[in-house]
Design an enzyme around this catalytic site. Structure first.
Site, PDB file in Angstrom:
ATOM      1  CG  ASP A   1      -3.117  -4.702   3.866  1.00 51.37           C
ATOM      2  OD1 ASP A   1      -2.001  -4.994   4.110  1.00 51.37           O
ATOM      3  OD2 ASP A   1      -3.656  -3.974   2.989  1.00 51.37           O
TER       4      ASP A   1
ATOM      5  CD  GLU B   1      -3.857   0.749   2.598  1.00 46.89           C
ATOM      6  OE1 GLU B   1      -4.550  -0.347   2.235  1.00 46.89           O
ATOM      7  OE2 GLU B   1      -3.938   1.780   2.138  1.00 46.89           O
TER       8      GLU B   1
ATOM      9  CE  LYS C   1      -0.347  -3.886   2.034  1.00 48.43           C
ATOM     10  NZ  LYS C   1      -1.498  -3.035   1.567  1.00 48.43           N
TER      11      LYS C   1
ATOM     12  CB  CYS D   1      -4.631  -4.723  -0.424  1.00 48.39           C
ATOM     13  SG  CYS D   1      -4.501  -2.836   0.031  1.00 48.39           S
TER      14      CYS D   1
HETATM   15  N1  TIU Z   1      -5.943  -3.610   2.216  1.00 54.61           N
HETATM   16  C1  TIU Z   1      -6.957  -3.055   1.222  1.00 54.61           C
HETATM   17  O1  TIU Z   1      -7.362  -3.509   0.422  1.00 54.61           O
HETATM   18  N2  TIU Z   1      -6.881  -1.491   1.420  1.00 54.61           N
HETATM   19  C2  TIU Z   1      -7.983  -0.995   0.871  1.00 54.61           C
HETATM   20  O2  TIU Z   1      -8.098   0.338   1.075  1.00 54.61           O
HETATM   21  N3  TIU Z   1      -9.109  -1.715   0.452  1.00 54.61           N
HETATM   22  C3  TIU Z   1     -10.240  -1.135   0.410  1.00 54.61           C
HETATM   23  O3  TIU Z   1     -11.050  -2.070  -0.183  1.00 54.61           O
HETATM   24  N4  TIU Z   1     -10.848  -0.121   0.604  1.00 54.61           N
END
Ligand code: TIU
Length: 230
Positions: free
Chosen positions: A28, A76, A133, A166
């Site tokens: 991500d 994401e 994802k 994530c």
């Molecule tokens: N990629 C991921 O970690 N998504 C999140 O929403 N992380 C946060 O820390 N918000």
């Protein structure tokens, strides 16, 4: 002669891996998380906290590519009609903009939008796997497990953001599926320094309950100078 097995000094103990059976997973590294005007900022976070991972991750990507390893990037995000975004996620919290709303980098966390894509510094190369994802984990509602199995992958070197969300979810999912996971401590980032520290400690605690943790320098040293242990 192909390198067979390498060893990285890690916490809680040596991490042994075969580059031909190991994938580098970059989680991500999207504008939505690391640049202003995206999902991370709408949640109230200081997105500059995550940028320190970019230079070491660029080096790790370059050396892993040179070693011929399988590279996986994840993103994401959701379909434009939000059909894969459960109301429980859509309505969570009090963000300044919700998933699907239009922000300065396009619709927040929506596939195909500028903000949803991976930052230029870490752009995927042709032929590398890109997994879209809908959740925090990289295995939930994706074909990642099938793709890794087809490529003969048994170990994962995990990087990206955020450490306790994530990255953690992916490492836990991967560990349950039987992958040996090494997390590179300076290539994963959190908006919260205390979560970064605790998140890394949780992975390696109890004899490596979810996996191993090492700085990227130790991984790079093994890949570039490692002794082939056959
Ligand atoms: N990629 C991921 O970690 N998504 C999140 O929403 N992380 C946060 O820390 N918000």
């Amino acid at each position: 002669m192909a390198i067979d097995q390498l060893t990285v000094p890690a916490d809680p103990g040596p991490f042994c891996f075969k580059p031909a059976h190991t994938a580098l997973v970059v989680i991500d590294m999207q504008r939505d998380f690391v640049e202003p005007g995206g999902f991370g900022e709408t949640l109230g976070n200081d997105v500059s906290m995550l940028r320190s991972v970019i230079p070491p991750l660029q080096k790790v990507l370059a050396v892993s590519r040179s070693a011929g390893m399988v590279i996986v990037h994840t993103r994401e995000g959701h379909r434009p009609d939000l059909s894969d975004c459960p109301p429980a996620k859509l309505n969570r919290g009090t963000p300044t903009l919700r998933i699907g709303d239009t922000g300065p980098k396009g619709r927040i966390l929506i596939r195909g939008e500028y903000g949803h894509d991976i930052i230029d510094e870490l752009a995927p190369c042709p032929g590398e796997i890109v997994i879209d994802k809908p959740g925090k984990g990289s295995f939930y509602a994706t074909d990642l497990d099938d793709l890794l199995a087809a490529a003969g992958i048994t170990s994962l070197v995990v990087t990206g953001v955020t450490t306790e969300v994530c990255v953690h979810t992916t490492v836990r999912e991967g560990n349950d599926r039987g992958y040996e996971c090494l997390v590179l401590s300076d290539c994963v980032g959190s908006y919260f320094p205390e979560f970064q520290q605790a998140g890394l400690a949780m992975i390696a605690a109890q004899g490596g309950i979810f996996g191993w943790v090492a700085p990227s320098a130790a991984y790079l040293d093994a890949l570039t100078n490692g002794v082939d242990q056959q």
